[in-house]
Design a protein around this motif. Structure first.
Motif: not given
Length: 267
Positions: A247-258, A117-128
């Motif tokens: 995700y938040i715990s792993m990327h606190k800095k980037s999440a916090g900045k956003w 999820i961190y490696s890309t900005r665009i994520i597709l979600f498939w779910g019926l």
């Protein structure tokens, strides 16, 4: 009793417009399901006179405070019985899901989800079906962290999106059954193009698994257990909350900045 009544709470609400200010105070005491007191102790507790309580009882069509207390006890008992018939199985189901989710937790799998999820900005979600509701929750959470989420909730749109996938695109699939043939075909097509797939399912034998970079297993009920009394997307939502928290715990800095920049833009 002067008239037949079955539920004190309904009776009180039906008479609300006729109550004086003092009677409104008495009514609120019983609607709040507070302790049963003698008429003298109740008068002290809510700062009204004992005769006012008697008049309140009669305005409800009862002969006296004793009858009011009898009906109050009966109404409380009925509500308790109803709660035991409905609330307990539902909360037990939630508890079972939480316990099984905890037992199935694999830290490395969740971390792998977060890394992709961190490696890309665009994520597709498939779910019926109900899985699309979980997709909306995923979209809400990760859009706030700067991700662009696209939710596809029908087989046709999933197939079309698979045809336009490119190398290193990331797709998250939510499928408790994990055996839809059309989605499987879409996954195979996307895999040929170099896309990455993440899967949330309850099916440990799902044919999707062989084509996915990582799989997280959601909690499930056996055929003899009652999943029907809670929303079917709950097991998936639990896993999405786990992923989001990690995700938040792993990327606190980037999440916090956003989140900080988002709050600044809102001012």
């Amino acid at each position: 009793m002067a008239e037949k009544v079955d539920d004190l709470f309904l009776l009180i609400e039906s008479k609300r417009n006729d109550f004086t200010d003092v009677e409104q105070v008495i009514a609120d005491y019983f609607i709040s399901k507070r302790a049963i007191l003698s008429i003298s102790n109740l008068a002290k507790e809510i700062s009204v006179s004992a005769p006012s309580i008697t008049r309140f009882s009669k305005k409800l069509g009862l002969n006296n405070y004793k009858e009011l207390v009898f009906l109050y006890k009966m109404s409380l008992s009925d509500q308790t019985k109803d709660a035991s018939l409905i609330s307990t199985p539902v909360t037990a189901s939630y508890h079972a899901l939480a316990t099984r989710s905890d037992a199935a937790y694999r830290s490395q799998a969740v971390q792998n989800f977060c890394d992709l999820i961190y490696s890309t900005r665009i994520i597709l979600f498939w779910g019926l079906g109900f899985n699309s509701f979980a997709g909306q929750d995923f979209e809400f959470k990760f859009t706030r962290l700067g991700k662009f989420i696209q939710v596809f909730s029908d087989q046709h749109s999933i197939s079309l999106s698979a045809s336009s996938l490119k190398k290193n695109d990331v797709v998250l699939i939510s499928s408790l059954s994990g055996n839809d043939p059309d989605i499987l075909e879409a996954v195979k097509n996307g895999r040929k193009k170099g896309a990455h797939f993440l899967l949330i399912t309850t099916n440990e034998d799902s044919p999707f698994i062989d084509y996915c970079d990582e799989t997280i297993y959601a909690a499930s009920f056996s055929s003899n257990e009652a999943l029907g009394n809670i929303s079917p997307q709950i097991p998936v939502l639990i896993q999405l909350d786990i992923i989001y928290s990690k995700y938040i715990s792993m990327h606190k800095k980037s999440a916090g900045k956003w989140l900080l920049s988002e709050n600044i833009l809102k001012k």
